[in-house]
Design a protein around this motif. Structure first.
Motif, PDB file in Angstrom:
ATOM      1  N   GLY A  72       0.970  -1.259   0.409  1.00 35.41           N
ATOM      2  CA  GLY A  72      -0.096   0.298   0.102  1.00 35.41           C
ATOM      3  C   GLY A  72       1.046   1.196   0.087  1.00 35.41           C
ATOM      4  N   THR A  73       2.147   1.587   0.733  1.00 40.50           N
ATOM      5  CA  THR A  73       3.257   2.310   0.767  1.00 40.50           C
ATOM      6  C   THR A  73       3.475   2.751  -0.119  1.00 40.50           C
ATOM      7  N   HIS A 101      -4.095   7.989   5.462  1.00 40.09           N
ATOM      8  CA  HIS A 101      -2.778   7.233   5.905  1.00 40.09           C
ATOM      9  C   HIS A 101      -1.613   8.023   5.865  1.00 40.09           C
ATOM     10  N   ASP A 177      -6.853   5.990  -2.081  1.00 40.07           N
ATOM     11  CA  ASP A 177      -6.245   4.768  -1.369  1.00 40.07           C
ATOM     12  C   ASP A 177      -7.226   4.239   0.121  1.00 40.07           C
ATOM     13  N   VAL A 179      -6.756   0.461   0.529  1.00 38.97           N
ATOM     14  CA  VAL A 179      -6.344  -0.483   1.043  1.00 38.97           C
ATOM     15  C   VAL A 179      -7.252  -1.332   1.627  1.00 38.97           C
ATOM     16  N   GLN A 180      -7.798  -0.229   2.744  1.00 37.96           N
ATOM     17  CA  GLN A 180      -8.752  -0.736   3.905  1.00 37.96           C
ATOM     18  C   GLN A 180      -9.846  -1.147   3.163  1.00 37.96           C
ATOM     19  N   SER A 200      -3.380  -3.184  -0.981  1.00 36.59           N
ATOM     20  CA  SER A 200      -2.497  -4.086  -0.439  1.00 36.59           C
ATOM     21  C   SER A 200      -2.795  -5.692   0.185  1.00 36.59           C
ATOM     22  N   HIS A 202      -1.884  -8.053   2.512  1.00 33.94           N
ATOM     23  CA  HIS A 202      -1.569  -8.100   3.950  1.00 33.94           C
ATOM     24  C   HIS A 202      -3.075  -7.386   4.528  1.00 33.94           C
ATOM     25  N   LYS A 203      -3.750  -6.715   3.515  1.00 31.92           N
ATOM     26  CA  LYS A 203      -5.451  -6.336   4.228  1.00 31.92           C
ATOM     27  C   LYS A 203      -6.541  -6.946   4.237  1.00 31.92           C
TER      28      LYS A 203
HETATM   29  C1  LIG Z   1      -2.085  -0.553   5.436  1.00 43.67           C
HETATM   30  C2  LIG Z   1      -2.714   0.726   5.072  1.00 43.67           C
HETATM   31  C3  LIG Z   1      -1.316   1.267   4.268  1.00 43.67           C
HETATM   32  C4  LIG Z   1       0.052   0.886   3.761  1.00 43.67           C
HETATM   33  O1  LIG Z   1       0.173  -0.499   3.023  1.00 43.67           O
HETATM   34  P1  LIG Z   1       1.699  -1.400   3.319  1.00 43.67           P
HETATM   35  O2  LIG Z   1       1.099  -2.540   2.388  1.00 43.67           O
HETATM   36  O3  LIG Z   1       1.316  -1.906   4.459  1.00 43.67           O
HETATM   37  O4  LIG Z   1       2.455  -0.510   2.729  1.00 43.67           O
HETATM   38  C5  LIG Z   1      -2.096   2.338   3.349  1.00 43.67           C
HETATM   39  N1  LIG Z   1      -2.948   2.837   3.684  1.00 43.67           N
HETATM   40  C6  LIG Z   1      -3.461   2.785   4.449  1.00 43.67           C
HETATM   41  C7  LIG Z   1      -5.473   2.861   4.724  1.00 43.67           C
HETATM   42  C8  LIG Z   1      -3.225   1.194   5.173  1.00 43.67           C
HETATM   43  O5  LIG Z   1      -4.629   0.612   6.164  1.00 43.67           O
END
Ligand SMILES: *Cc1c(COP(=O)(O)O)cnc(C)c1O
Length: 392
Positions: A72-73, A101, A177, A179-180, A200, A202-203
């Motif tokens: 995600g980063t 984030h 973003d 990711v969540q 990402s 792993h989420k």
């Molecule tokens: C976890 C997260 C990230 C970062 O993702 P990574 O794969 O851990 O680098 C970015 N944005 C949000 C909203 C997140 O929850």
């Protein structure tokens, strides 16, 4: 052995057994480099392309619009710097929010150091950004709007469709973003109107260290890295085959049961929240309770110090968090909680419980068995609580 309950799924999720099984061959016998023309290479290449299709399907994109990254980063940075660096304008402006984030927030601060103007619009007390505020922030040289889909601390869902329409009308690139949200609620890049979207693995019960950036066809993006011609020249470097296969399998798993799983986990979250509010005096939910992921609740417990509470619950076998995993261990208060108007004391007394695929009703029951008495014990030794109670 003590029963352990994991309620920190917004920090990371356990790898699904099906995902682990799918990855195994690519950590062992299928070790080819996807760029090689021989049999070994072609097997890796086919697996990567299959994963690309699975992920594209999950977010309603075309496979050619998926760029695999390290997570995600990286995806957030690639989108933000990629758009801004590629924009050919004498002056550049970016609009984002104050609840992003750190991957977006700190990338934005770096842009400012490089001479780009950034407007951070304030989310409301409900943890939701108002599109009207965003519209007012747009300037003639705005090149990018970046607003997250679901907030990682509160779970609140942002009005991306409205923002997407606004961005499109004005020819401004729009990144989110997500990711969540990806894998937890339906995400459709067409409906949301995004040009770029970060996720990402792993989420969503996939492996750590792999993610993706959705890049709408025709988007002009300057890459972060230079090297080989991987990922259509958008992201060089030998592919993380096993990780990408894991992301593909996790995407397929998420898609299969997204509505049912969302409803199931929502019932657990609601029961946990309802019982806490009922049994623990001076507790309240932060952020909007309707426009929210079904997995997350963020609750403040007045006169409790969050870090101490997390440690005390951990000793009882319950893992939760004070907010962003990356700021745990630091004394800084959450920029998200202060950003929606909480006082520093309120922010420091707030705890995030985030549920996932692995949680069961027994986990909620086990948490409720220990939580009220932990709060009572911590408040009993809190000088603030004593004086607040004494003064009525
Ligand atoms: C976890 C997260 C990230 C970062 O993702 P990574 O794969 O851990 O680098 C970015 N944005 C949000 C909203 C997140 O929850």
């Amino acid at each position: 052995m003590m029963r352990r309950v994991y309620l920190d799924n917004n920090a990371t999720t356990p790898l699904a057994p099906e995902v682990f099984e799918a990855m195994k061959p690519y950590l062992a016998e299928d070790y080819g480099n996807a760029s090689s023309i021989h049999w070994f290479g072609q097997r890796a290449k086919a697996a990567i392309e299959n994963a690309r299709e699975e992920l594209a399907h999950l977010i309603h994109a075309r496979p050619a619009e998926i760029v695999f990254t390290s997570g995600g980063t990286e995806s957030d940075n690639a989108a933000i710097f990629g758009i801004v660096e590629a924009a050919k304008r004498p002056s550049k402006h970016v609009v984002t929010s104050n609840i992003e984030h750190h991957a977006v927030l700190y990338a934005s601060r770096e842009l400012e150091k490089r001479g780009v103007r950034v407007t951070y619009i304030r989310a409301g007390a409900d943890g939701v950004v108002d599109p009207a505020d965003l519209e007012r922030a747009i300037e003639p040289d705005t090149v990018l709007i970046t607003v997250m889909h679901a907030n990682n601390e509160l779970g609140t869902i942002q009005p991306l469709e409205e923002i997407g329409l606004m961005a499109r009308e004005r020819d401004i690139y729009f990144h989110s973003d997500a990711v969540q949200s990806v894998g937890k609620i339906p995400v459709d890049v067409e409906e949301l109107g995004v040009d770029l979207l970060s996720l990402s693995a792993h989420k969503l019960n996939g492996p750590k260290g792999v993610g993706a950036l959705y890049v709408r066809k025709g988007t002009i993006l300057k890459p972060l890295l230079y090297g080989g011609h991987h990922e259509r020249d958008r992201r060089p470097g030998t592919e993380n085959t096993a990780g990408i296969v894991g992301l593909g399998r996790a995407s397929a798993l998420a898609r299969e049961g997204i509505a049912e799983e969302g409803a199931r986990v929502g019932v657990l979250r609601d029961e946990l929240e309802r019982a806490i509010l009922e049994r623990v005096p001076l507790s309240a939910v932060n952020g909007d309770r309707a426009r929210r992921l079904p997995t997350t609740t963020n609750i403040r417990f007045d006169h409790i110090e969050g870090e101490g509470f997390v440690i005390a619950l951990d000793l009882k076998g319950v893992a939760c968090s004070t907010g962003a995993a990356c700021s745990s261990g630091s004394v800084e208060v959450s920029h998200v909680l202060s950003g929606i108007g909480l006082t520093p004391a309120q922010a420091r007394s707030s705890i995030r419980f985030s549920l996932g695929r692995n949680n069961t009703p027994a986990d909620v029951a086990a948490t409720l068995d220990v939580l009220p008495e932990v709060v009572e014990r911590l408040r009993a030794v809190s000088p603030h609580y004593k004086s607040a109670v004494a003064s009525g």
